[in-house]
Design a protein around this motif. Structure first.
Motif, PDB file in Angstrom:
ATOM      1  N   PRO A  49      -2.691  62.052  21.434  1.00  0.00           N
ATOM      2  CA  PRO A  49      -3.392  62.221  20.153  1.00  0.00           C
ATOM      3  C   PRO A  49      -2.535  62.990  19.147  1.00  0.00           C
ATOM      4  O   PRO A  49      -1.893  63.975  19.486  1.00  0.00           O
ATOM      5  CB  PRO A  49      -4.643  63.012  20.502  1.00  0.00           C
ATOM      6  N   ASN A  50      -2.535  62.522  17.929  1.00  0.00           N
ATOM      7  CA  ASN A  50      -1.854  63.171  16.828  1.00  0.00           C
ATOM      8  C   ASN A  50      -2.616  64.459  16.499  1.00  0.00           C
ATOM      9  O   ASN A  50      -3.841  64.459  16.448  1.00  0.00           O
ATOM     10  CB  ASN A  50      -1.878  62.196  15.648  1.00  0.00           C
ATOM     11  N   PRO A  51      -1.924  65.584  16.249  1.00  0.00           N
ATOM     12  CA  PRO A  51      -2.625  66.837  15.945  1.00  0.00           C
ATOM     13  C   PRO A  51      -3.568  66.721  14.748  1.00  0.00           C
ATOM     14  O   PRO A  51      -4.649  67.310  14.753  1.00  0.00           O
ATOM     15  CB  PRO A  51      -1.498  67.831  15.659  1.00  0.00           C
ATOM     16  N   VAL A  52      -3.191  65.962  13.728  1.00  0.00           N
ATOM     17  CA  VAL A  52      -4.062  65.785  12.557  1.00  0.00           C
ATOM     18  C   VAL A  52      -5.337  65.068  12.979  1.00  0.00           C
ATOM     19  O   VAL A  52      -6.445  65.461  12.594  1.00  0.00           O
ATOM     20  CB  VAL A  52      -3.346  64.994  11.441  1.00  0.00           C
ATOM     21  N   THR A  53      -5.186  64.025  13.785  1.00  0.00           N
ATOM     22  CA  THR A  53      -6.344  63.265  14.260  1.00  0.00           C
ATOM     23  C   THR A  53      -7.254  64.154  15.099  1.00  0.00           C
ATOM     24  O   THR A  53      -8.483  64.106  14.951  1.00  0.00           O
ATOM     25  CB  THR A  53      -5.882  62.047  15.076  1.00  0.00           C
ATOM     26  N   THR A  70      -0.814  70.502   6.348  1.00  0.00           N
ATOM     27  CA  THR A  70       0.465  69.809   6.151  1.00  0.00           C
ATOM     28  C   THR A  70       0.232  68.369   5.722  1.00  0.00           C
ATOM     29  O   THR A  70       0.875  67.864   4.796  1.00  0.00           O
ATOM     30  CB  THR A  70       1.304  69.853   7.453  1.00  0.00           C
ATOM     31  N   TRP A  71      -0.707  67.712   6.380  1.00  0.00           N
ATOM     32  CA  TRP A  71      -1.044  66.322   6.048  1.00  0.00           C
ATOM     33  C   TRP A  71      -1.555  66.224   4.616  1.00  0.00           C
ATOM     34  O   TRP A  71      -1.152  65.339   3.855  1.00  0.00           O
ATOM     35  CB  TRP A  71      -2.079  65.814   7.044  1.00  0.00           C
ATOM     36  N   MET A  72      -2.440  67.155   4.231  1.00  0.00           N
ATOM     37  CA  MET A  72      -2.992  67.146   2.874  1.00  0.00           C
ATOM     38  C   MET A  72      -1.912  67.442   1.836  1.00  0.00           C
ATOM     39  O   MET A  72      -1.919  66.850   0.756  1.00  0.00           O
ATOM     40  CB  MET A  72      -4.146  68.145   2.773  1.00  0.00           C
ATOM     41  N   ASP A  73      -1.002  68.352   2.142  1.00  0.00           N
ATOM     42  CA  ASP A  73       0.106  68.637   1.224  1.00  0.00           C
ATOM     43  C   ASP A  73       0.936  67.390   0.971  1.00  0.00           C
ATOM     44  O   ASP A  73       1.317  67.103  -0.163  1.00  0.00           O
ATOM     45  CB  ASP A  73       1.006  69.747   1.775  1.00  0.00           C
ATOM     46  N   HIS A  74       1.221  66.660   2.044  1.00  0.00           N
ATOM     47  CA  HIS A  74       2.003  65.427   1.928  1.00  0.00           C
ATOM     48  C   HIS A  74       1.326  64.450   0.966  1.00  0.00           C
ATOM     49  O   HIS A  74       1.962  63.912   0.060  1.00  0.00           O
ATOM     50  CB  HIS A  74       2.187  64.783   3.305  1.00  0.00           C
ATOM     51  N   TYR A  75       0.047  64.218   1.149  1.00  0.00           N
ATOM     52  CA  TYR A  75      -0.657  63.266   0.292  1.00  0.00           C
ATOM     53  C   TYR A  75      -0.959  63.848  -1.076  1.00  0.00           C
ATOM     54  O   TYR A  75      -1.094  63.101  -2.055  1.00  0.00           O
ATOM     55  CB  TYR A  75      -1.912  62.737   0.986  1.00  0.00           C
ATOM     56  N   GLY A  76      -1.011  65.162  -1.199  1.00  0.00           N
ATOM     57  CA  GLY A  76      -1.167  65.798  -2.501  1.00  0.00           C
ATOM     58  C   GLY A  76       0.016  65.486  -3.396  1.00  0.00           C
ATOM     59  O   GLY A  76      -0.143  65.162  -4.583  1.00  0.00           O
ATOM     60  N   GLY A 115      -4.775  76.678  13.634  1.00  0.00           N
ATOM     61  CA  GLY A 115      -5.176  75.363  14.126  1.00  0.00           C
ATOM     62  C   GLY A 115      -5.378  74.350  13.006  1.00  0.00           C
ATOM     63  O   GLY A 115      -5.326  73.141  13.233  1.00  0.00           O
ATOM     64  N   LEU A 116      -5.592  74.849  11.784  1.00  0.00           N
ATOM     65  CA  LEU A 116      -5.762  73.961  10.637  1.00  0.00           C
ATOM     66  C   LEU A 116      -4.430  73.505  10.046  1.00  0.00           C
ATOM     67  O   LEU A 116      -4.396  72.651   9.173  1.00  0.00           O
ATOM     68  CB  LEU A 116      -6.585  74.668   9.544  1.00  0.00           C
ATOM     69  N   GLU A 117      -3.338  74.077  10.536  1.00  0.00           N
ATOM     70  CA  GLU A 117      -2.018  73.780   9.974  1.00  0.00           C
ATOM     71  C   GLU A 117      -1.683  72.285   9.922  1.00  0.00           C
ATOM     72  O   GLU A 117      -1.187  71.803   8.900  1.00  0.00           O
ATOM     73  CB  GLU A 117      -0.939  74.547  10.726  1.00  0.00           C
ATOM     74  N   PRO A 118      -1.943  71.503  10.979  1.00  0.00           N
ATOM     75  CA  PRO A 118      -1.622  70.063  10.892  1.00  0.00           C
ATOM     76  C   PRO A 118      -2.376  69.377   9.750  1.00  0.00           C
ATOM     77  O   PRO A 118      -1.815  68.525   9.063  1.00  0.00           O
ATOM     78  CB  PRO A 118      -2.064  69.495  12.243  1.00  0.00           C
ATOM     79  N   LEU A 119      -3.614  69.779   9.527  1.00  0.00           N
ATOM     80  CA  LEU A 119      -4.416  69.186   8.459  1.00  0.00           C
ATOM     81  C   LEU A 119      -3.889  69.610   7.087  1.00  0.00           C
ATOM     82  O   LEU A 119      -3.782  68.791   6.171  1.00  0.00           O
ATOM     83  CB  LEU A 119      -5.880  69.594   8.620  1.00  0.00           C
TER      84      LEU A 119
END
Length: 111
Positions: free
Chosen positions: A6-10, A86-92, A80-84
């Motif tokens: 499983p992907n950490p973001v998922t 990071t993902w949001m920063d990328h799409y931001g 624990g929220l770090e993967p989320l």
């Protein structure tokens, strides 16, 4: 057959997708430490259900536990929220670029 890891973001998104689990996480986050009994009080959810939600949150790395005698206390693990995040920063960045392109186009059309 190879199982996908499983992907950490998922994992984080799945853990927070359930509204009750998200409410449990928010209560833990707002408290320095909180027990299952305290989380159960006034929640309208059984202690067993709260424990299952905490288990999912712990597996996602969103909460940590500390045992003291018969009680287990939970605290938020904000890292624990770090993967989320990071993902949001990328799409931001993606969306900021698209909005800037739209602004530029609108200025060309109607200076």
């Amino acid at each position: 057959m190879i199982e996908a890891v499983p992907n950490p973001v998922t994992t984080v998104m799945r853990a927070l997708a359930d509204p009750t689990r998200r409410a449990v996480f928010e209560r833990v986050f707002e408290s320095k430490e909180i027990s299952v009994a305290e989380l159960t009080r006034g929640s309208g959810v059984t202690q067993g259900a709260i424990s299952q939600h905490l288990k999912s949150l712990k597996q996602a790395g969103l909460v940590a536990e500390r045992a003291e005698g018969r009680n287990v206390y939970y605290r938020a693990a904000p890292h624990g929220l770090e993967p989320l995040v990071t993902w949001m920063d990328h799409y931001g960045v993606f969306w900021r670029e698209r909005f800037q392109n739209l602004r530029d186009l609108l200025k060309e059309i109607d200076p």
